[in-house]
Design a protein around this motif. Structure first.
Motif, PDB file in Angstrom:
ATOM      1  N   UNK A 187     -25.770   9.850 -15.491  1.00  0.00           N
ATOM      2  CA  UNK A 187     -24.348  10.181 -15.589  1.00  0.00           C
ATOM      3  C   UNK A 187     -24.177  11.563 -16.197  1.00  0.00           C
ATOM      4  N   UNK A 188     -23.524  12.491 -15.504  1.00  0.00           N
ATOM      5  CA  UNK A 188     -23.351  13.844 -16.044  1.00  0.00           C
ATOM      6  C   UNK A 188     -22.383  13.873 -17.219  1.00  0.00           C
ATOM      7  N   UNK A 189     -22.514  14.918 -18.031  1.00  0.00           N
ATOM      8  CA  UNK A 189     -21.735  15.031 -19.261  1.00  0.00           C
ATOM      9  C   UNK A 189     -20.239  15.001 -19.004  1.00  0.00           C
ATOM     10  N   UNK A 190     -19.790  15.647 -17.916  1.00  0.00           N
ATOM     11  CA  UNK A 190     -18.345  15.689 -17.673  1.00  0.00           C
ATOM     12  C   UNK A 190     -17.788  14.315 -17.337  1.00  0.00           C
ATOM     13  N   UNK A 191     -18.589  13.461 -16.712  1.00  0.00           N
ATOM     14  CA  UNK A 191     -18.120  12.114 -16.432  1.00  0.00           C
ATOM     15  C   UNK A 191     -18.115  11.265 -17.704  1.00  0.00           C
ATOM     16  N   UNK A 192     -19.164  11.430 -18.516  1.00  0.00           N
ATOM     17  CA  UNK A 192     -19.236  10.694 -19.782  1.00  0.00           C
ATOM     18  C   UNK A 192     -18.045  11.034 -20.672  1.00  0.00           C
ATOM     19  N   UNK A 193     -17.626  12.298 -20.656  1.00  0.00           N
ATOM     20  CA  UNK A 193     -16.520  12.728 -21.512  1.00  0.00           C
ATOM     21  C   UNK A 193     -15.224  12.004 -21.195  1.00  0.00           C
ATOM     22  N   UNK A 194     -15.118  11.447 -19.979  1.00  0.00           N
ATOM     23  CA  UNK A 194     -13.891  10.745 -19.594  1.00  0.00           C
ATOM     24  C   UNK A 194     -13.964   9.248 -19.856  1.00  0.00           C
ATOM     25  N   UNK A 195     -15.113   8.735 -20.307  1.00  0.00           N
ATOM     26  CA  UNK A 195     -15.256   7.298 -20.527  1.00  0.00           C
ATOM     27  C   UNK A 195     -14.493   6.853 -21.767  1.00  0.00           C
ATOM     28  N   UNK A 196     -14.128   5.576 -21.781  1.00  0.00           N
ATOM     29  CA  UNK A 196     -13.429   5.013 -22.923  1.00  0.00           C
ATOM     30  C   UNK A 196     -14.317   4.930 -24.159  1.00  0.00           C
ATOM     31  N   UNK A 197     -13.688   5.018 -25.323  1.00  0.00           N
ATOM     32  CA  UNK A 197     -14.409   5.015 -26.592  1.00  0.00           C
ATOM     33  C   UNK A 197     -14.048   3.788 -27.416  1.00  0.00           C
ATOM     34  N   UNK A 198     -15.013   3.375 -28.236  1.00  0.00           N
ATOM     35  CA  UNK A 198     -14.833   2.237 -29.131  1.00  0.00           C
ATOM     36  C   UNK A 198     -14.633   2.747 -30.551  1.00  0.00           C
ATOM     37  N   UNK A 199     -13.496   2.417 -31.134  1.00  0.00           N
ATOM     38  CA  UNK A 199     -13.281   2.711 -32.537  1.00  0.00           C
ATOM     39  C   UNK A 199     -13.942   1.625 -33.373  1.00  0.00           C
ATOM     40  N   UNK A 200     -14.808   2.021 -34.299  1.00  0.00           N
ATOM     41  CA  UNK A 200     -15.629   1.074 -35.049  1.00  0.00           C
ATOM     42  C   UNK A 200     -15.458   1.299 -36.543  1.00  0.00           C
ATOM     43  N   UNK A 201     -15.365   0.196 -37.275  1.00  0.00           N
ATOM     44  CA  UNK A 201     -15.456   0.247 -38.736  1.00  0.00           C
ATOM     45  C   UNK A 201     -16.519  -0.756 -39.154  1.00  0.00           C
ATOM     46  N   UNK A 202     -17.606  -0.256 -39.736  1.00  0.00           N
ATOM     47  CA  UNK A 202     -18.737  -1.126 -39.989  1.00  0.00           C
ATOM     48  C   UNK A 202     -19.344  -1.508 -38.647  1.00  0.00           C
ATOM     49  N   UNK A 203     -19.366  -2.805 -38.351  1.00  0.00           N
ATOM     50  CA  UNK A 203     -19.837  -3.262 -37.039  1.00  0.00           C
ATOM     51  C   UNK A 203     -18.701  -3.862 -36.231  1.00  0.00           C
ATOM     52  N   UNK A 204     -17.465  -3.684 -36.673  1.00  0.00           N
ATOM     53  CA  UNK A 204     -16.321  -4.337 -36.035  1.00  0.00           C
ATOM     54  C   UNK A 204     -15.537  -3.358 -35.162  1.00  0.00           C
ATOM     55  N   UNK A 205     -15.117  -3.836 -34.013  1.00  0.00           N
ATOM     56  CA  UNK A 205     -14.258  -3.062 -33.123  1.00  0.00           C
ATOM     57  C   UNK A 205     -12.841  -3.041 -33.685  1.00  0.00           C
ATOM     58  N   UNK A 206     -12.287  -1.836 -33.832  1.00  0.00           N
ATOM     59  CA  UNK A 206     -10.921  -1.737 -34.342  1.00  0.00           C
ATOM     60  C   UNK A 206      -9.979  -1.066 -33.351  1.00  0.00           C
ATOM     61  N   UNK A 207     -10.542  -0.412 -32.327  1.00  0.00           N
ATOM     62  CA  UNK A 207      -9.666   0.272 -31.379  1.00  0.00           C
ATOM     63  C   UNK A 207     -10.440   0.591 -30.106  1.00  0.00           C
ATOM     64  N   UNK A 208      -9.710   0.761 -29.013  1.00  0.00           N
ATOM     65  CA  UNK A 208     -10.260   1.203 -27.736  1.00  0.00           C
ATOM     66  C   UNK A 208      -9.407   2.361 -27.254  1.00  0.00           C
ATOM     67  N   UNK A 209     -10.039   3.474 -26.959  1.00  0.00           N
ATOM     68  CA  UNK A 209      -9.311   4.668 -26.535  1.00  0.00           C
ATOM     69  C   UNK A 209      -9.824   5.095 -25.169  1.00  0.00           C
ATOM     70  N   UNK A 210      -8.941   5.109 -24.187  1.00  0.00           N
ATOM     71  CA  UNK A 210      -9.309   5.549 -22.848  1.00  0.00           C
ATOM     72  C   UNK A 210      -8.877   6.989 -22.635  1.00  0.00           C
ATOM     73  N   UNK A 211      -9.603   7.700 -21.788  1.00  0.00           N
ATOM     74  CA  UNK A 211      -9.343   9.108 -21.501  1.00  0.00           C
ATOM     75  C   UNK A 211      -9.177   9.887 -22.807  1.00  0.00           C
ATOM     76  N   UNK A 212     -10.195   9.869 -23.673  1.00  0.00           N
ATOM     77  CA  UNK A 212     -10.041  10.432 -25.023  1.00  0.00           C
ATOM     78  C   UNK A 212      -9.927  11.951 -25.035  1.00  0.00           C
ATOM     79  N   UNK A 213      -9.095  12.458 -25.922  1.00  0.00           N
ATOM     80  CA  UNK A 213      -8.983  13.889 -26.178  1.00  0.00           C
ATOM     81  C   UNK A 213      -9.917  14.245 -27.339  1.00  0.00           C
ATOM     82  N   UNK A 214     -10.234  15.532 -27.535  1.00  0.00           N
ATOM     83  CA  UNK A 214     -11.061  15.928 -28.689  1.00  0.00           C
ATOM     84  C   UNK A 214     -10.472  15.456 -30.015  1.00  0.00           C
ATOM     85  N   UNK A 215      -9.143  15.492 -30.148  1.00  0.00           N
ATOM     86  CA  UNK A 215      -8.510  15.015 -31.381  1.00  0.00           C
ATOM     87  C   UNK A 215      -8.746  13.522 -31.579  1.00  0.00           C
TER      88      UNK A 215
END
Length: 275
Positions: A156-184
């Protein structure tokens, strides 16, 4: 905990990117599969891609697989109904229309019953060790893949990975899901996790409890007009359901477009299918 033995493979997608014309060195059989968006049945080394996916899942210890397909996918059904298998039992759930990943999971409710079950994409090949770690987790869970791991060990190229959804984590727990993430958004998730190695990337590799089915029925369409499994998970997290995030530095092979075929084929050279 009752051992996890079931997996739902979402293989209903339309294959829009695969059908799109692009410069790629495909065999006649591969070109025919690409023309109809049949990613799961893309021939690689003489076997459909889905055979390789299912082999890895069986290697991880899963024995009951439910393929979520459309009513038009008779070739998939015919192939697996007539394929001798010693490690897997394959059944089917029909998703009448391609209404999104949450709708695909909901189609497998009868298969799952009261058991926990794994959910994966049919066009991704997941590393055995990360799936093993996932099914060993308590309750509900997901695998979070590191960006560095995906860059080093996947196609998977870097530009495609950059558009994937992200998991917000605290410790080992999922706290948020962010799709189409911005640098901020990335910076904010790193701050909340307290670790610059985060956030981790979701590749739709989930361990789910039956409560997911009610969540799938409660959510509305996303901005894309689809019922998304990430929205159903987000609804459960809001309800207080804990999701463990299992980190992985491994790679995931992605067969989304014609340009992926050569790299995935090379990565699977010598990979033995054992169903």
């Amino acid at each position: 905990m009752t051992p996890v033995t079931k997996v739902v493979v979402m293989a209903r997608g339309l294959g829009s990117r695969m059908r799109r014309e692009a410069s790629a060195d495909l065999s006649p059989e591969q070109a025919s599969a690409a023309a109809v968006g049949a990613k799961a049945m893309m021939p690689l080394g003489g076997r459909p891609f889905l055979d390789h996916v299912l082999t890895r899942l069986a290697d991880a210890g899963l024995v009951d697989a439910c393929l979520v397909i459309g009513p038009e996918h008779t070739a998939v059904r015919d192939y697996y109904e007539n394929l001798p298998m010693s490690r897997l039992r394959v059944t089917f759930a029909e998703q009448a229309e391609p209404r999104g990943t949450a709708d695909a999971v909901a189609a497998a409710e009868n298969f799952a019953g009261c058991d926990r079950f794994v959910v994966v994409n049919g066009d991704n090949l997941y590393p055995t060790e990360s799936v093993r770690a996932l099914i060993a987790a308590p309750g509900s869970a997901t695998v979070g893949y590191s960006r560095d791991g995906l860059l080093a060990h996947s196609n998977i190229p870097a530009e495609r990975i950059a558009a994937f959804g992200l998991l917000g984590v605290r410790g080992a727990a999922l706290i948020d899901l962010v799709e189409k993430p911005t640098p901020d958004a990335v910076a904010a998730l790193q701050t909340r996790a307290g670790d610059p190695a985060y956030p981790l990337i979701t590749m739709n590799c989930w361990l789910l409890e039956p409560s997911i089915f009610d969540a799938c029925r409660r959510i509305g369409p996303s901005a894309r007009g689809e019922l998304e499994i990430v929205d159903a998970v987000r609804a459960l997290v809001a309800d207080g359901v804990e999701f463990t995030v299992v980190p992985s530095d491994e790679g995931v092979l992605d067969l989304s477009a014609r340009g992926d075929v050569a790299a995935v084929s090379a990565a699977l050279a010598g990979h033995e299918v054992n169903l």
